[in-house]
Design an enzyme around this catalytic site. Structure first.
Site, PDB file in Angstrom:
ATOM      1  N   LEU A   1       1.053  -1.242  -3.824  1.00  0.00           N
ATOM      2  CA  LEU A   1       0.017  -1.604  -4.656  1.00  0.00           C
ATOM      3  C   LEU A   1      -0.927  -2.756  -4.200  1.00  0.00           C
ATOM      4  O   LEU A   1      -0.379  -2.994  -2.870  1.00  0.00           O
ATOM      5  CB  LEU A   1       0.695  -2.474  -6.002  1.00  0.00           C
ATOM      6  CG  LEU A   1       1.725  -1.441  -6.719  1.00  0.00           C
ATOM      7  CD1 LEU A   1       2.551  -2.510  -7.747  1.00  0.00           C
ATOM      8  CD2 LEU A   1       0.821  -0.490  -7.568  1.00  0.00           C
TER       9      LEU A   1
ATOM     10  N   LYS B   1       2.909  -4.079   3.805  1.00  0.00           N
ATOM     11  CA  LYS B   1       2.082  -5.540   4.063  1.00  0.00           C
ATOM     12  C   LYS B   1       0.922  -6.001   3.638  1.00  0.00           C
ATOM     13  O   LYS B   1       0.185  -4.620   3.021  1.00  0.00           O
ATOM     14  CB  LYS B   1       2.178  -5.251   5.707  1.00  0.00           C
ATOM     15  CG  LYS B   1       1.133  -4.331   6.327  1.00  0.00           C
ATOM     16  CD  LYS B   1      -0.231  -4.750   6.343  1.00  0.00           C
ATOM     17  CE  LYS B   1      -1.195  -3.758   6.407  1.00  0.00           C
ATOM     18  NZ  LYS B   1      -2.581  -3.986   6.182  1.00  0.00           N
TER      19      LYS B   1
ATOM     20  N   ASP C   1      -4.985  -8.767   6.119  1.00  0.00           N
ATOM     21  CA  ASP C   1      -4.805  -7.279   6.412  1.00  0.00           C
ATOM     22  C   ASP C   1      -4.475  -7.238   7.985  1.00  0.00           C
ATOM     23  O   ASP C   1      -3.562  -6.394   8.047  1.00  0.00           O
ATOM     24  CB  ASP C   1      -6.176  -6.704   5.832  1.00  0.00           C
ATOM     25  CG  ASP C   1      -5.951  -5.097   6.167  1.00  0.00           C
ATOM     26  OD1 ASP C   1      -5.190  -4.609   5.424  1.00  0.00           O
ATOM     27  OD2 ASP C   1      -6.617  -4.593   6.980  1.00  0.00           O
TER      28      ASP C   1
END
Length: 341
Positions: free
Chosen positions: A75, A98, A178
């Site tokens: 998700l 992650k 990210d």
């Protein structure tokens, strides 16, 4: 004992449909049993395309399914903590994309729930399963590089779509969350610990408000690491631009595709020893294309089946998140910051 681990997946995100769900289906020790989607029509369509036996109309329904042993959570970043926690509370093992969470406090709560439930949870860094990282450990342990002094990493890609969650600060977007999580995780893998203090500089997109270019120096005491990550830099191809190198007291090591392989791709690990000149390696190790999403699912499943295979505790994710928080503080205050313990 079951011969395979029965998996359920929360949501039909692109990384799940394109990489991880096919990997679960291909892994000998795993069975993809169910998908949950809040868009039931989409869920049924994806299930039909991939041959998934069961579709649940809610994440709660999948977690209540007694046939499911392990749950994969792909998700958006801001939902990882909530659904990883609920999966543990439901008695499921968890593999979560992650970054595992978007705050250190959230990771601490997951550690506590893991200990209470006795279930296994990992952060989904597929790159750690690639054999080149085992070779890196082998080269360092053999003393070829001497004492490791520093690590350098770069990751970049053009993420320019306004609808991309990476460009949503409220969804845990931006370069540090990210791409920086890869760099920090890799540095800590080499040094086997978190940095003591860090300093960072960030450049923010004026419209998206995310950090689009982030550079950091990590101080491990008698050794250092540096990285730059960018979401509006480098390649616009199917894979991120990646560089990773290790400097030792008597040599060096370089990897040309160290992190996520969106497509299985051949890669090289180059080593320069005390006799090397310039950037010319004395030894090159070549790795054939490897689907590290499949390797991750197979290793995780075998671990749950009782095999002795590597695993990475989510305390690693706690170190990463503490470091990211310190880097954001450093950029705001324009100063070195200690990494909380």
């Amino acid at each position: 004992m079951a011969s395979t681990i029965r998996w359920g997946v929360l949501g039909a995100a692109a990384i799940a449909t394109g990489r991880t769900m096919p990997a679960i289906q291909a892994a000998p020790s795993a069975t993809l049993l169910a998908l949950a989607s809040r868009d039931l029509a989409k869920g049924r369509r994806v299930a039909a395309e991939l041959g998934i036996p069961h579709v649940h109309a809610s994440y709660e329904a999948l977690l209540a399914d007694p046939a499911i042993d392990a749950v994969y959570v792909p998700l958006p970043n801001q939902l990882h903590f909530e659904w990883a926690l609920k999966a543990l509370q439901a008695g499921k093992h968890v593999l979560c994309e992650k970054p595992l969470c978007i705050s250190a406090e959230q990771v601490r709560q997951l550690c506590a729930e893991r200990d209470r439930s006795g279930k296994h949870i990992e952060e989904g860094f597929a790159f750690r399963n690639h054999p080149q990282w085992a070779k890196l450990d082998e080269v360092i342990a053999a003393g070829t590089l001497g004492d490791v002094r520093s690590v350098h990493a770069t990751l970049a890609k053009q993420f320019l779509d306004p609808a991309d969650v990476r460009n949503n600060p409220d969804a845990g977007g931006g370069a540090l969350y990210d791409l920086g999580s890869y760099a920090i995780s890799a540095c800590n893998l080499v040094f086997k610990r978190a940095p003591a203090r860090v300093v960072a500089t960030l450049d923010r997109d004026p419209n998206f408000r995310i950090d689009r270019l982030s550079s950091a120096l990590l101080d491990y005491g008698d050794r250092h690491a540096a990285f730059t990550v960018g979401t509006q830099a480098g390649s616009d191809a199917w894979g991120t631009h990646q560089q990773f190198s290790v400097l030792g007291s008597r040599g060096w090591l370089r990897m040309n595709f160290a992190f996520a392989h969106a497509r299985p791709t051949a890669s090289q690990l180059e080593v320069g020893d005390a006799s090397s000149v310039g950037a010319f390696p004395t030894t090159t190790y070549t790795f054939e294309p490897a689907n590290h999403y499949l390797l991750q699912v197979e290793r995780f499943s075998r671990l749950l089946l009782g095999d002795k295979v590597p695993s990475w505790p989510i305390e690693d994710a706690l170190d990463t998140m503490r470091t990211i928080e310190a880097l954001f503080t450093s950029a705001r205050q324009d100063s070195w910051q200690d990494v909380a313990r």
